[in-house]
Design a protein around this motif. Structure first.
Motif: not given
Length: 268
Positions: A75-87
């Motif tokens: 959730e931090f990743t999405v909040k920080q950069y708007g999305k998550i495309t790679s995990l």
């Protein structure tokens, strides 16, 4: 730079070794990177180093044995950069004092390794996949191990957990491929991470070198480059696979080095 342009990557266990290599390579290729690690200070330091090289990164705390902590990192990743495309699910652990053979393995250690090495992968995907679906897809890379393909005298829990990662990778790929989500794994052999260099006697390293097909050991970047490839669109038609990066250690009949030595002596 274009290989990971517009990508946002969450890397667990990213403060050192293989995770750190992947973080630097992804950032250099244009991705925005979140480095999550139990060593929060190390994660933040790694992110600052990436920034000094012109990349974009941030470091956060992660306890891979805690579902809430994993969810918070996503959730931090999405909040920080708007999305998550790679995990990149890269957290892994072993304990040679407790993870022994089947009869003597510490059962609490078995449960701990199944949580840290396997359940953390499931949870990372569980929390990241809905966000990936919302934004059109993504790529997941899991760290397995050659221990998941072979038997050994010790580390039965580690090997079993990594074998499960290999198959979990296939399940994720099969279940979410139509959502434009790819899932692959990388299986390292012995890699000269700082932990390996600091904890393995030179005699043990020599034993591994004896059975490698190549005349050298692997480095973290050897895995990092593989992860970068799998995370990038260059691997857009690869899913459900585990890439073995192990210097040819496991490709030959195990008697080959000893037989070659025998032949040298016999020909004298």
């Amino acid at each position: 730079m274009a290989r990971m342009k517009d990508k946002v990557a969450l890397i667990t266990g990213g403060a050192s070794g293989i995770g750190l290599s992947a973080a630097h390579l992804m950032a250099k290729a244009g991705a925005k990177v979140v480095i999550a690690d139990f060593n929060a200070d190390g994660a933040k330091e790694a992110a600052e180093n990436i920034k000094t090289q012109g990349g974009e990164a941030v470091g956060v705390f992660l306890d891979a044995g805690d579902a809430v902590s994993i969810k918070e990192a996503v959730e931090f990743t999405v909040k920080q950069y708007g999305k998550i495309t790679s995990l990149f699910n890269n957290v892994g652990s072993t304990n040679l004092k407790k993870d022994l053979d089947v009869v003597n393995v510490d059962l609490e250690e078995w449960d701990r390794l199944m949580s840290v090495n396997l359940k953390s992968v499931l949870l990372g995907c569980r929390f990241a996949i809905p966000h990936m679906i919302e934004t059109g897809g993504g790529s997941i890379v899991n760290t397995a191990s050659m221990a998941g393909f072979t038997g050994d005298a010790v580390r039965v829990a580690y090997g079993a957990s990594k074998a499960a990662v290999v198959n979990l990778t296939k399940y994720i790929a099969a279940q979410y491929g139509k959502n434009n989500i790819r899932c692959n794994a990388v299986a390292p052999g012995l890699i000269l991470t700082p932990a390996a260099k600091n904890n393995m006697p030179s005699e043990v390293l020599d034993i591994f070198a004896k059975y490698n097909a190549l005349p050298y050991h692997g480095e973290p970047d050897d895995i990092g480059h593989t992860v970068l490839f799998l995370a990038s669109d260059e691997a857009k038609f690869i899913t459900g696979q585990t890439i073995q990066v192990e210097g040819g250690h496991y490709i030959a009949n195990p008697t080959v080095p000893d037989f070659e030595q025998f032949m040298k002596i016999a020909q004298r």
